[in-house]
Design a protein around this motif. Structure first.
Motif, PDB file in Angstrom:
ATOM      1  N   ALA A 385       0.811  -1.217   0.000  1.00 55.86           N
ATOM      2  CA  ALA A 385       0.000   0.000   0.000  1.00 55.86           C
ATOM      3  C   ALA A 385       0.843   1.264   0.000  1.00 55.86           C
ATOM      4  CB  ALA A 385      -0.934  -0.005   1.206  1.00 55.86           C
ATOM      5  N   PHE A 386       2.064   1.171   0.501  1.00 58.70           N
ATOM      6  CA  PHE A 386       2.895   2.363   0.618  1.00 58.70           C
ATOM      7  C   PHE A 386       4.111   2.328  -0.290  1.00 58.70           C
ATOM      8  CE2 PHE A 386       0.666   1.802   4.693  1.00 58.70           C
ATOM      9  CZ  PHE A 386      -0.069   2.975   4.689  1.00 58.70           C
ATOM     10  N   ASN A 387       4.043   1.473  -1.323  1.00 55.84           N
ATOM     11  CA  ASN A 387       5.120   1.399  -2.303  1.00 55.84           C
ATOM     12  C   ASN A 387       4.535   1.280  -3.699  1.00 55.84           C
ATOM     13  OD1 ASN A 387       7.895   1.055  -0.819  1.00 55.84           O
ATOM     14  ND2 ASN A 387       6.449  -0.236   0.311  1.00 55.84           N
ATOM     15  N   THR A 388       5.012   2.101  -4.619  1.00 52.30           N
ATOM     16  CA  THR A 388       4.585   2.019  -6.011  1.00 52.30           C
ATOM     17  C   THR A 388       5.553   1.127  -6.776  1.00 52.30           C
ATOM     18  OG1 THR A 388       3.656   4.251  -5.946  1.00 52.30           O
ATOM     19  CG2 THR A 388       4.144   3.333  -8.122  1.00 52.30           C
ATOM     20  N   PRO A 389       5.056   0.125  -7.508  1.00 52.71           N
ATOM     21  CA  PRO A 389       5.956  -0.756  -8.254  1.00 52.71           C
ATOM     22  C   PRO A 389       6.816   0.027  -9.244  1.00 52.71           C
ATOM     23  CG  PRO A 389       3.735  -1.667  -8.191  1.00 52.71           C
ATOM     24  CD  PRO A 389       3.644  -0.280  -7.641  1.00 52.71           C
ATOM     25  N   ARG A 390       8.066  -0.350  -9.321  1.00 49.79           N
ATOM     26  CA  ARG A 390       8.978   0.258 -10.290  1.00 49.79           C
ATOM     27  C   ARG A 390       9.346  -0.726 -11.398  1.00 49.79           C
ATOM     28  NH1 ARG A 390       7.067   4.161  -9.363  1.00 49.79           N
ATOM     29  NH2 ARG A 390       7.525   5.605  -7.678  1.00 49.79           N
TER      30      ARG A 390
END
Length: 401
Positions: A385-390
């Protein structure tokens, strides 16, 4: 701290936890009670003449050579309701296009195309599906997006379209039957799936609020006219859960959207082992790209309350608590509530068992111990929830996406 003060502190903590967990339990219970009213699982059917050429199938691919063969074989077994099968490849380097070309030699409905370079602001999967939609035949009435890892029953498309037309759906997606093979995934995957089942209505229940609609892009059927009206996949172009984002956008415009049980017509082998399941599936389960911030926090509270904490609280009481006869009322109530939640969780295993194919799985008995993975599953949702996939399926994305 004397015994009286310790009891006061313990009771206060228990009351605080009760205040957190009781409302969440009521919400969960209200959802589970809808189960008996859900639409029955989709059944495979034989096509009938009015279905002739109604469906264009689009499959996005990127290095899927190791798992696309069952899909290609299953699509060849679909009958005349399928007008065309478009595989939109994103420059695979593992031989995926060669497998599609081999299928094309046997079934002329297959078409292989390469999507244009990925534009800024787009995620690869919705971009490939959008290209497939743009180049699909306008004579088809239905657009069916399928993922490369599914294994369709020969009667999938006919059964799905007949049901959608009979029920008046504009968009319908299916929950599949998951194929498990290794011990770790038998233990972890059902706990991750439960994070979805606890947050949303059961498959087969028509959700009235568009922002709580569920969808699964692995098998995603939409009227072509509806998809054209919303601009294809453009409204979900930057979403890593484009299926849910698009379905909610379509539902918000007044169209009828359904999420149904497809365990009898679609199987899927998603990831190899617990580590890959944790990494790949876990980072999209939060659905943050399709969810407001307030709803996301609400979901995290619910999952913590009814899935993450119960087993930990019960084990804490068993290991360090004094005998029940010496416990004040608040700790007793807290223990009773969490025992109730643990019993519900184990009972849910019976309900979801048909959603799993464990016939060739090693350590399949670990499925029945998956509630012990619940705290980890909830932790995974928090991390996601607190990380955007890179990076996704070998593609790298910039921080601006």
């Amino acid at each position: 701290m004397n015994n009286n003060n310790a009891l006061i502190v313990e009771s206060a903590i228990c009351l605080f936890l009760l205040l957190i967990q009781l409302p969440a339990t009521a919400i969960l219970f209200s959802r589970l009670l809808k189960g008996p009213r859900r639409h029955p699982p989709i059944e495979p059917q034989q096509p009938t003449p009015e279905l002739l050429g109604k469906v264009s199938v689009v499959v996005p691919t990127l290095n899927e050579a190791l798992r696309i063969s069952p899909l290609l074989a299953g699509l060849s077994q679909q009958s005349y309701e399928v007008r065309e099968i478009m595989v939109v490849d994103s420059k695979s380097s593992d031989g995926t296009p060669d497998l599609v070309k081999a299928s094309q030699q046997k079934d002329p409905r297959f078409r292989l195309m390469t999507d244009d370079p990925l534009p800024s602001g787009w995620v690869g999967r919705p971009w490939a599906l959008h290209n497939g939609f743009l180049y699909s035949s306008e004579a088809s009435q239905w657009f069916l997006g399928l993922d490369a890892d599914i294994q369709p029953h020969p009667g999938l498309v006919a059964g799905l379209v007949k049901m959608a037309e009979a029920q008046g759906y504009d968009l319908v997606s299916l929950s599949p039957q998951f194929i498990l093979k290794y011990p770790g995934e038998c233990w972890l995957q059902p706990a991750l799936l439960m994070t979805l089942l606890y947050r949303f209505d059961p498959a087969g229940i028509n959700t009235e609020r568009p922002e709580r609609v569920m969808a699964n892009g692995q098998c995603f059927l939409c009227r072509r006219s509806v998809l054209a009206a919303v601009g294809g996949y453009s409204s979900a172009k930057s979403s890593f859960c484009d299926d849910v984002t698009l379905a909610r956008n379509i539902a918000a415009q007044g169209y009828k959207v359904g999420f149904l049980d497809g365990a009898k017509v679609v199987k899927v082998r998603m990831y190899e082992g617990a580590i890959e399941t944790w990494k790949e599936w876990g980072r999209s389960l939060d659905l943050k790209d399709a969810t407001s911030r307030s709803q996301l926090w609400g979901d995290l509270w619910l999952l913590t309350s009814v899935q993450g904490l119960p087993l930990l609280i019960v084990l804490t009481f068993l290991l360090i608590s004094p005998p029940l006869s010496h416990l004040p009322i608040p700790p007793l109530l807290l223990l009773g509530l969490n025992l109730f939640l643990v019993v519900i969780r184990f009972a849910m295993l019976i309900a979801i068992a048909p959603s799993y194919d464990r016939t060739s799985a090693k350590g399949s008995w670990l499925f029945w111990l998956s509630p012990f993975a619940d705290p980890l599953a909830v932790l995974r949702i928090f991390l996601s929830a607190f990380n955007t996939p890179r990076e996704w399926r070998g593609r790298k994305y910039s921080a601006e996406l």
